[in-house]
Design a protein around this motif. Structure first.
Motif, PDB file in Angstrom:
ATOM      1  N   LEU A  52      49.026  42.061  34.481  1.00  0.00           N
ATOM      2  CA  LEU A  52      49.248  42.903  35.554  1.00  0.00           C
ATOM      3  C   LEU A  52      48.236  43.566  36.221  1.00  0.00           C
ATOM      4  CD1 LEU A  52      52.676  44.524  34.958  1.00  0.00           C
ATOM      5  CD2 LEU A  52      52.279  42.881  36.677  1.00  0.00           C
ATOM      6  N   LYS A  53      47.032  43.880  35.154  1.00  0.00           N
ATOM      7  CA  LYS A  53      45.943  44.693  35.461  1.00  0.00           C
ATOM      8  C   LYS A  53      45.146  43.677  35.904  1.00  0.00           C
ATOM      9  CE  LYS A  53      45.954  48.552  32.304  1.00  0.00           C
ATOM     10  NZ  LYS A  53      45.597  49.248  31.114  1.00  0.00           N
ATOM     11  N   THR A  54      44.901  42.560  35.445  1.00  0.00           N
ATOM     12  CA  THR A  54      44.292  41.335  36.049  1.00  0.00           C
ATOM     13  C   THR A  54      44.465  40.950  37.442  1.00  0.00           C
ATOM     14  OG1 THR A  54      43.763  40.645  33.712  1.00  0.00           O
ATOM     15  CG2 THR A  54      43.207  39.104  35.687  1.00  0.00           C
ATOM     16  N   LEU A  55      45.690  40.968  37.831  1.00  0.00           N
ATOM     17  CA  LEU A  55      46.105  40.512  39.168  1.00  0.00           C
ATOM     18  C   LEU A  55      45.702  41.866  40.118  1.00  0.00           C
ATOM     19  CD1 LEU A  55      47.452  38.937  41.084  1.00  0.00           C
ATOM     20  CD2 LEU A  55      49.852  39.893  40.767  1.00  0.00           C
ATOM     21  N   LEU A  56      45.934  43.036  39.634  1.00  0.00           N
ATOM     22  CA  LEU A  56      45.519  44.114  40.476  1.00  0.00           C
ATOM     23  C   LEU A  56      44.258  44.256  40.802  1.00  0.00           C
ATOM     24  CD1 LEU A  56      46.460  46.719  41.735  1.00  0.00           C
ATOM     25  CD2 LEU A  56      46.299  47.987  39.543  1.00  0.00           C
ATOM     26  N   GLY A  57      43.326  44.019  39.720  1.00  0.00           N
ATOM     27  CA  GLY A  57      42.054  43.948  39.640  1.00  0.00           C
ATOM     28  C   GLY A  57      41.412  45.422  40.176  1.00  0.00           C
ATOM     29  N   ARG A  58      40.084  45.536  40.884  1.00  0.00           N
ATOM     30  CA  ARG A  58      39.655  46.607  41.173  1.00  0.00           C
ATOM     31  C   ARG A  58      39.564  46.681  42.893  1.00  0.00           C
ATOM     32  NH1 ARG A  58      37.218  50.111  37.592  1.00  0.00           N
ATOM     33  NH2 ARG A  58      35.923  50.981  39.142  1.00  0.00           N
TER      34      ARG A  58
END
Length: 313
Positions: A254-260
């Motif tokens: 999920l963090k990877t998809l969200l990114g920055r």
């Protein structure tokens, strides 16, 4: 309209313009304060020196009280707090963290402290920490939200029943009628976010403002609860998140998809496809983009009319 909130902040009307990331720069905050309410600069989307610049510009644009909203989850929080003190800001709204961490430090420096919560449990913890007022925010609100999904209609009377300090309602409030409803439930004032996103002075991208106006009932959804629950307008990015959920993703996925930088990409830069578009459910009754002064006047006119109608029942 004199009450606990107007007295606490030395403002004319018990309305606070929410300090929203990528929307609440000095132009919005100063326009809000000049309209007789409390304007807030949203520090969550600002590097420390950018925040200093916004505070200095706001001081030049208004002689009225204004404050800064500070999410406490950022690594440079000490630098942000130091700037607030150095620039002599007298009102701070804290969120996304333990109020015990900064409340005493701020109050020792003569600053009024308000903490944003989404539950009775955390409202009482904030009161115990010594804050001057509470913002209790229902899950109708845009942006980051409480995990319990307690609505404003339910949350405000529960908090009011046990709170001894002033209470500000947030979540689903954009009109005079919703303001009156919140105050009948026990709030001393209201915090308004989404309505001010669709204002001329908001720092949001014009395309995002127009999308807010076009948003209908059911077009927003709370998601990403495993990270930090956030209410988003349904777009390609939102759909990508839902597609990932079909495969029971890990938190890292999920963090990877969200990114920055997705919130900046969506709300500030106007990428309505891949950006993170945060707005409240109340956007369904926001139909135009207006100057802040007009928004405030319309809210107060509707509030007073609705109040008279109820008195005549």
């Amino acid at each position: 309209m004199h009450n606990k909130i107007t007295q606490l902040f030395n403002i004319k009307y018990p309305i606070i313009q929410a300090g929203m990331v990528w929307n609440s720069g000095w132009k919005l905050a100063s326009a809000a304060s000049n309209s007789g309410i409390l304007g807030l600069i949203g520090a969550g989307s600002m590097y420390p020196e950018v925040l200093r610049e916004h505070i200095q510009k706001c001081k030049k644009a208004t002689s009225k009280p204004f404050g800064v909203n500070v999410p406490m989850l950022y690594p440079n929080i000490q630098e942000i707090m130091d700037i607030i003190v150095e620039e002599e800001v007298k009102i701070v709204f804290t969120s996304a963290g333990n109020p015990k961490t900064w409340t005493s430090w701020l109050k020792e420096r003569g600053i009024t402290v308000v903490h944003v919560v989404s539950s009775l449990k955390f409202a009482l913890k904030a009161q115990e920490a010594g804050v001057d007022a509470i913002v209790a925010e229902g899950f109708e609100a845009g942006g980051h939200n409480g995990r319990d999904e307690t609505t404003t209609l339910t949350l405000i009377p529960m908090v009011k029943e046990q709170l001894t300090i002033p209470l500000i309602a947030a979540g689903g409030i954009a009109t005079g009628r919703t303001m009156l409803a919140a105050m009948i439930l026990g709030a001393d004032g209201v915090q308004v976010g989404s309505r001010f996103v669709a204002s001329e002075e908001s720092s949001a991208h014009d395309d995002f403002k127009q999308l807010v106006v076009d948003t209908k009932e059911g077009d927003t959804q709370l998601t990403l609860k495993e990270l930090a629950p956030v209410r988003l307008i349904k777009n390609k990015f939102y759909n990508d998140v839902q597609e990932l959920y079909q495969n029971t993703p890990t938190i890292e996925e999920l963090k990877t998809l969200l990114g920055r930088g997705r919130a900046k990409k969506g709300m500030f830069e106007g990428d309505l496809v891949e950006g993170e578009l945060e707005i409240g459910q109340i956007s369904g009754i926001i139909h135009d983009i207006k100057p802040v002064a007009r928004i405030v006047k319309d809210m107060l006119d509707e509030f007073n009319l609705a109040k008279k109608q109820i008195e005549n029942l």
